[in-house]
Design a protein around this motif. Sequence first.
Motif, PDB file in Angstrom:
ATOM      1  N   GLU A  45      -5.623   5.416  15.854  1.00 49.90           N
ATOM      2  CA  GLU A  45      -6.433   4.718  14.842  1.00 49.90           C
ATOM      3  C   GLU A  45      -7.502   3.855  15.504  1.00 49.90           C
ATOM      4  OE1 GLU A  45      -4.282   2.308  12.004  1.00 49.90           O
ATOM      5  OE2 GLU A  45      -6.134   1.359  11.318  1.00 49.90           O
ATOM      6  N   ILE A  46      -8.723   3.961  14.977  1.00 52.37           N
ATOM      7  CA  ILE A  46      -9.762   3.024  15.467  1.00 52.37           C
ATOM      8  C   ILE A  46     -10.017   1.924  14.434  1.00 52.37           C
ATOM      9  CG2 ILE A  46     -10.880   4.783  16.915  1.00 52.37           C
ATOM     10  CD1 ILE A  46     -13.256   4.598  14.877  1.00 52.37           C
ATOM     11  N   GLY A  47      -9.547   2.124  13.216  1.00 56.57           N
ATOM     12  CA  GLY A  47      -9.703   1.107  12.181  1.00 56.57           C
ATOM     13  C   GLY A  47      -9.487   1.730  10.815  1.00 56.57           C
ATOM     14  N   HIS A  48      -9.341   0.874   9.812  1.00 64.23           N
ATOM     15  CA  HIS A  48      -9.212   1.421   8.450  1.00 64.23           C
ATOM     16  C   HIS A  48      -9.928   0.532   7.448  1.00 64.23           C
ATOM     17  CE1 HIS A  48      -5.493  -1.073   8.881  1.00 64.23           C
ATOM     18  NE2 HIS A  48      -5.825  -1.464   7.666  1.00 64.23           N
ATOM     19  N   LEU A  49     -10.370   1.188   6.377  1.00 61.52           N
ATOM     20  CA  LEU A  49     -11.136   0.529   5.318  1.00 61.52           C
ATOM     21  C   LEU A  49     -10.294   0.481   4.051  1.00 61.52           C
ATOM     22  CD1 LEU A  49     -14.690   2.168   5.151  1.00 61.52           C
ATOM     23  CD2 LEU A  49     -14.224  -0.279   5.129  1.00 61.52           C
ATOM     24  N   HIS A  50     -10.055  -0.715   3.523  1.00 62.42           N
ATOM     25  CA  HIS A  50      -9.381  -0.792   2.224  1.00 62.42           C
ATOM     26  C   HIS A  50     -10.421  -0.585   1.127  1.00 62.42           C
ATOM     27  CE1 HIS A  50      -5.476  -2.012   3.699  1.00 62.42           C
ATOM     28  NE2 HIS A  50      -6.070  -2.833   4.537  1.00 62.42           N
ATOM     29  N   SER A  51      -9.946  -0.195  -0.048  1.00 60.11           N
ATOM     30  CA  SER A  51     -10.889   0.166  -1.109  1.00 60.11           C
ATOM     31  C   SER A  51     -11.558  -1.034  -1.767  1.00 60.11           C
ATOM     32  CB  SER A  51     -10.196   1.028  -2.154  1.00 60.11           C
ATOM     33  OG  SER A  51      -9.847   2.255  -1.572  1.00 60.11           O
ATOM     34  N   ASN A  52     -11.302  -2.234  -1.274  1.00 58.90           N
ATOM     35  CA  ASN A  52     -12.056  -3.391  -1.767  1.00 58.90           C
ATOM     36  C   ASN A  52     -13.109  -3.819  -0.749  1.00 58.90           C
ATOM     37  OD1 ASN A  52     -10.292  -4.256   0.141  1.00 58.90           O
ATOM     38  ND2 ASN A  52      -9.652  -6.100  -0.928  1.00 58.90           N
ATOM     39  N   GLY A  53     -13.304  -2.988   0.283  1.00 62.09           N
ATOM     40  CA  GLY A  53     -14.362  -3.256   1.259  1.00 62.09           C
ATOM     41  C   GLY A  53     -13.900  -4.043   2.478  1.00 62.09           C
ATOM     42  N   LEU A  54     -12.598  -4.194   2.658  1.00 60.57           N
ATOM     43  CA  LEU A  54     -12.108  -4.892   3.863  1.00 60.57           C
ATOM     44  C   LEU A  54     -11.901  -3.878   4.978  1.00 60.57           C
ATOM     45  CD1 LEU A  54      -9.478  -7.530   2.646  1.00 60.57           C
ATOM     46  CD2 LEU A  54     -11.888  -7.858   3.169  1.00 60.57           C
ATOM     47  N   TYR A 107      -0.948   2.516   3.923  1.00 62.47           N
ATOM     48  CA  TYR A 107      -0.877   1.486   2.894  1.00 62.47           C
ATOM     49  C   TYR A 107      -2.123   1.504   2.002  1.00 62.47           C
ATOM     50  CZ  TYR A 107       3.031  -0.126   5.692  1.00 62.47           C
ATOM     51  OH  TYR A 107       4.214  -0.194   6.370  1.00 62.47           O
ATOM     52  N   GLY A 108      -2.747   2.670   1.895  1.00 64.20           N
ATOM     53  CA  GLY A 108      -3.917   2.805   1.023  1.00 64.20           C
ATOM     54  C   GLY A 108      -5.199   2.539   1.776  1.00 64.20           C
ATOM     55  N   GLY A 109      -6.261   3.219   1.366  1.00 63.45           N
ATOM     56  CA  GLY A 109      -7.544   3.078   2.045  1.00 63.45           C
ATOM     57  C   GLY A 109      -7.785   4.269   2.966  1.00 63.45           C
ATOM     58  N   LEU A 110      -8.849   4.146   3.739  1.00 60.17           N
ATOM     59  CA  LEU A 110      -9.263   5.263   4.583  1.00 60.17           C
ATOM     60  C   LEU A 110      -9.124   4.877   6.048  1.00 60.17           C
ATOM     61  CD1 LEU A 110     -10.650   8.077   4.295  1.00 60.17           C
ATOM     62  CD2 LEU A 110     -12.812   6.888   4.636  1.00 60.17           C
ATOM     63  N   GLN A 111      -8.400   5.702   6.789  1.00 58.95           N
ATOM     64  CA  GLN A 111      -8.175   5.406   8.216  1.00 58.95           C
ATOM     65  C   GLN A 111      -8.987   6.356   9.085  1.00 58.95           C
ATOM     66  OE1 GLN A 111      -4.086   4.793   9.392  1.00 58.95           O
ATOM     67  NE2 GLN A 111      -4.409   5.895  11.310  1.00 58.95           N
ATOM     68  N   PHE A 112      -9.632   5.793  10.103  1.00 60.86           N
ATOM     69  CA  PHE A 112     -10.389   6.616  11.048  1.00 60.86           C
ATOM     70  C   PHE A 112      -9.583   6.737  12.336  1.00 60.86           C
ATOM     71  CE2 PHE A 112     -13.630   4.380   8.473  1.00 60.86           C
ATOM     72  CZ  PHE A 112     -14.178   5.490   7.843  1.00 60.86           C
ATOM     73  N   ASP A 113      -9.410   7.979  12.777  1.00 61.21           N
ATOM     74  CA  ASP A 113      -8.648   8.229  14.003  1.00 61.21           C
ATOM     75  C   ASP A 113      -9.525   8.906  15.052  1.00 61.21           C
ATOM     76  OD1 ASP A 113      -6.404   7.275  12.789  1.00 61.21           O
ATOM     77  OD2 ASP A 113      -5.500   9.226  12.398  1.00 61.21           O
ATOM     78  N   TYR A 114      -9.301   8.503  16.303  1.00 55.08           N
ATOM     79  CA  TYR A 114      -9.888   9.254  17.409  1.00 55.08           C
ATOM     80  C   TYR A 114      -8.722   9.942  18.105  1.00 55.08           C
ATOM     81  CZ  TYR A 114     -11.791  10.413  21.959  1.00 55.08           C
ATOM     82  OH  TYR A 114     -12.156  11.091  23.083  1.00 55.08           O
ATOM     83  N   LEU A 115      -8.663  11.246  18.010  1.00 58.56           N
ATOM     84  CA  LEU A 115      -7.568  12.031  18.588  1.00 58.56           C
ATOM     85  C   LEU A 115      -6.209  11.416  18.219  1.00 58.56           C
ATOM     86  CD1 LEU A 115      -9.030  12.678  22.167  1.00 58.56           C
ATOM     87  CD2 LEU A 115      -9.290  14.086  20.118  1.00 58.56           C
ATOM     88  N   ASP A 116      -6.011  11.230  16.926  1.00 59.93           N
ATOM     89  CA  ASP A 116      -4.753  10.700  16.373  1.00 59.93           C
ATOM     90  C   ASP A 116      -4.464   9.241  16.699  1.00 59.93           C
ATOM     91  OD1 ASP A 116      -4.190  13.000  15.026  1.00 59.93           O
ATOM     92  OD2 ASP A 116      -3.064  13.889  16.693  1.00 59.93           O
ATOM     93  N   ASP A 125      -4.132   0.544  -4.021  1.00 58.49           N
ATOM     94  CA  ASP A 125      -5.465   0.835  -3.491  1.00 58.49           C
ATOM     95  C   ASP A 125      -6.324   1.554  -4.541  1.00 58.49           C
ATOM     96  OD1 ASP A 125      -6.886   0.588  -0.795  1.00 58.49           O
ATOM     97  OD2 ASP A 125      -7.382   2.612  -1.421  1.00 58.49           O
ATOM     98  N   ALA A 126      -5.666   2.431  -5.342  1.00 54.78           N
ATOM     99  CA  ALA A 126      -6.401   3.129  -6.404  1.00 54.78           C
ATOM    100  C   ALA A 126      -6.900   2.126  -7.444  1.00 54.78           C
ATOM    101  CB  ALA A 126      -5.498   4.171  -7.069  1.00 54.78           C
ATOM    102  N   LEU A 127      -6.094   1.091  -7.737  1.00 54.39           N
ATOM    103  CA  LEU A 127      -6.539   0.064  -8.687  1.00 54.39           C
ATOM    104  C   LEU A 127      -7.717  -0.728  -8.123  1.00 54.39           C
ATOM    105  CD1 LEU A 127      -3.190  -1.347 -10.146  1.00 54.39           C
ATOM    106  CD2 LEU A 127      -4.752   0.282 -11.187  1.00 54.39           C
ATOM    107  N   LEU A 128      -7.684  -0.969  -6.794  1.00 49.45           N
ATOM    108  CA  LEU A 128      -8.824  -1.651  -6.164  1.00 49.45           C
ATOM    109  C   LEU A 128     -10.088  -0.802  -6.310  1.00 49.45           C
ATOM    110  CD1 LEU A 128      -7.338  -2.938  -2.762  1.00 49.45           C
ATOM    111  CD2 LEU A 128      -7.833  -4.281  -4.802  1.00 49.45           C
ATOM    112  N   LYS A 129      -9.896   0.488  -6.116  1.00 46.38           N
ATOM    113  CA  LYS A 129     -11.018   1.424  -6.233  1.00 46.38           C
ATOM    114  C   LYS A 129     -11.564   1.421  -7.664  1.00 46.38           C
ATOM    115  CE  LYS A 129     -10.724   4.950  -3.277  1.00 46.38           C
ATOM    116  NZ  LYS A 129     -10.296   6.218  -2.736  1.00 46.38           N
ATOM    117  N   LEU A 130     -10.643   1.405  -8.633  1.00 46.70           N
ATOM    118  CA  LEU A 130     -11.035   1.377 -10.053  1.00 46.70           C
ATOM    119  C   LEU A 130     -11.822   0.101 -10.349  1.00 46.70           C
ATOM    120  CD1 LEU A 130     -10.813   2.544 -12.928  1.00 46.70           C
ATOM    121  CD2 LEU A 130      -8.610   1.393 -13.147  1.00 46.70           C
TER     122      LEU A 130
END
Lengths: 303, 149
Positions: free
Chosen positions: B72-81, B61-70, B23-28
């Motif tokens: 998951e509501i969804g996650h964003l991978h660093s390539n914009g998915l 598995y890399g990326g940013l995960q959004f949680d509502y009270l623990d 994920d860091a390489l995707l970000k790079l």
Amino acid sequence: MNNKIYNFKVLKGILLSNLFAFVLIGITRYLELHPGVFVYAEFVIIPLVMGIISTWCWRDLQLKSRSLTGLSCVNGLLAIVLSSVFLGEGMICLLIVSPLILGFVITGTVIGKAMFKRDNKNLNMSVLSLLLVLFVADSVSDHQHERMVSDIVVIDAPTKEVWKHVVAFERIDEENKYWLFQIGMPSPVAATVEGHREGAGRKCIFSNGYVFDERIAVYNRERDLTFDIVSQPKDPEIMGHIDILRGQFLLKDNGDGTTTLTGNSWYRLYVFPLWYYDIWAESITRNVHLRVMDHIKSLSEKK
Amino acid sequence: MFAFTVKWLGFLKGIPGLALFFDALLKLQLFLLRPQLLSMLDEIELEVTSWEGISARTHKYGGLQFDYLDKEIGHLHSNGLLDILFSFKIKEQLREEGRIQDHHVFVNTGWITFGIRSKQDIPYALCLLKRSYLQKINGRPAQGYRSDH
């Protein structure tokens, strides 16, 4: 937060993490923990901790992904430039190492961000202790890696004709197709021999004038030419990173006027982790093979 | 590259830290080639984390995960998915809108993938996340759930 404090914290993160990296590398060199070898700990754990240290310095700055990634790149690039100054690395080496260093510095900032967001001192100490244990364990471990790379080309010419161009070959003038050769990595251009017998000297000349001195170990006419590398050039791109040990050309008569030419090379790596550097070493060796073998093919098939 | 890695090297994701490194390489890559997309991801993060009860953390598995009270509501991978789990019914409705795709790994589940490529995609990404968020608030079970994702 005013600009002065912001800039100071950014600079502090970059300088502290680089200072940490160079002090740690200096200590391992001083203690001779792994003389002559660049280990996994230096390319993975140090950049990871660099990322964590810089994030600790930047934890009040509320940096978003774009700034954090940009600053991590600056951080990693400074470490790479300093390596080139202090360790005398070549440009191609720096290019090869860049994705690994930058990738792990960015990974370190992601881990750091998560660590300092939770602000759990026990967890933070556990993560850093684990990285320290991994660093020490890897630094004192034995690192050895030798392997062979093999390539095959079928040539539309009898073995007798192919053999003429295997032992020594005239200058390769074809354009390089491999991107690393195109951007300046030396590629093979010619081979000469002192005699057609075992024990005779052979030279493989590269595009920048560097010469690999070889000695023929097996001279089995129209079947097997094996040679040991006696000395390799003191090129910063390869010195201390890889030793080419032995090369071999095997010829097989296919019985239909064609020949199967197999090129083998044995090398020893001094840079780790293998899962990263061996991919590069294999790719470069394979392209050296193919450059020579395609040339032999074109000379042999010339009517 | 993302599709190739996920398809052929996906089995390596269990190795600690490897998915984070990828994920860091995707970000790079994004930083070097399309830095504006990183800013768009930041914009989404800023908006979503302003919703009540939402927290952001690193996805396993890399990326940013959004949680509502623990949860998951969804996650964003660093390539914009953007990956979100919906019920099959909602997935079908969304498919009719023509902007989402099957998840890049779990095709026959309620997981959907939406590729954020331009600024115009941000409102739709937020709309999808909001829908998932509201679903969690209302306590509706997410059908088609795959626990290994």
